[in-house]
Scaffold this motif. Sequence first.
Motif: not given
Length: 438
Positions: A155-166, A211-217
């Motif tokens: 899951e990607i938290d769209r509020d945190k993600c700044n589309l940096c592309g890393i 940005e700690e915008a990615i969460k992985v189970e």
Amino acid sequence: MEVERDLEMLEDGKFRYFQRAEGELRELYYDYKWCNGCGICVYACPVGAIELGPVHDIAIGLDMPPVIIDHLKCAYCGICYSFCPFNSFDFYINGEKVDKSTLTLSPVMYTYKYETCRECTLCYKVCPTNAIKREVKITRQQIEEKNEGIEGKIEIDRDKCNLCGICAEFCEVFKMVEKEPHPEDVMPYSDILIDETACDYCKLCEEVCPEEAIKVEGKRISFQLPEKLAEITIDQELCSHCGYCEEVCPYDAAKTIKPMEGKLELFEARMPRCDPVGCAACINVCKHNRVWYVSKDKGRVHFNEKFCVYCGACENACPYDLIKVTRTSYYTKEVATDAPWREAWEEAVERIVEKRRVEEPFKFFIGEEELEVEEEELEIQPVDEEKLRALQEKVEILENVLKKARYRRALESGDAEVFVRGVKRALGEDKGEEKQKA
């Protein structure tokens, strides 16, 4: 003193001008493909050896140098090389490239990368001149350790993600939706997509995201990531100091020092002449800074002055004189007051700011012996009233012919036969010709 001067065109589209005198070889290289026709070198040249070419025609596709250099007049002083804001020139003495900082004056312009840089992809994606490079150190595909047969979720938290592309340049699971950077919106991405079919849920992307915008189970593999996944470098020779990187960076890690200050204006009263579809010369010529664009609101070209360095190429390219570029200052580094030829260099800076060419010296030649000129009394001849009256009549006839649109068009199009026939008809000479033919 024997002086040898010549020029040659190289295979890569560059011109090489050189002068050999007293055992010293000076070489000036000019890259006409990189030059945008700003004309700063034309104003800077202390001997008037550089002429501006047809910048408008070049901007819309003509393949020729935007400036023409007279190698016989050139002083090989390096002033054009020093002050060109886009490094279209290179200058060598005895085979060694001259460092601009060693010259009497050189522009103050630089783009900094600060420690807050996260080595993301945004700045290098938007750079108009490809001056910013991103060297990738490692990707997920290069890591052999993988999870086998586990189920998970990303899951990607769209509020945190700044589309940096890393994440996208690290792992093929993430795909950036790219778009063309625009002077009013320099962001190179519009969205990020996830391809979970390619994912083994290793959880490395969680650590990669600043940005700690990615969460992985899933299950974290044992591989330890290096401190840097990539490294950003800036080539100051290619950099146009537009400030796109500074604008797009979410970490305040870029800062651009521009060489000039000034003002960019449009003559609004004449803007109906603007043809952004058929012309677009200002947009094309601004290839290093991308200041100009077609405004949807205005229905014509407009600009974002934030990225302008006031080079003046757009003003030179506009066929209707709709653009005005005013320069108020040109920043140069401090040098010793006794630097060689300092006065000539400072005058060059003044001319650049004022957009003024060097004044050509008055040239005259004196023979070995002065010629004695005897004064003669002029005898005024009497006016022949009859000839004058006949001449006035013919002038009036010509004026009447030129009042007719079809004869004016014939004259403008080069169809002299139609125009001459009209004049003869007005003078009555064509009737005489018709009688002779009869």
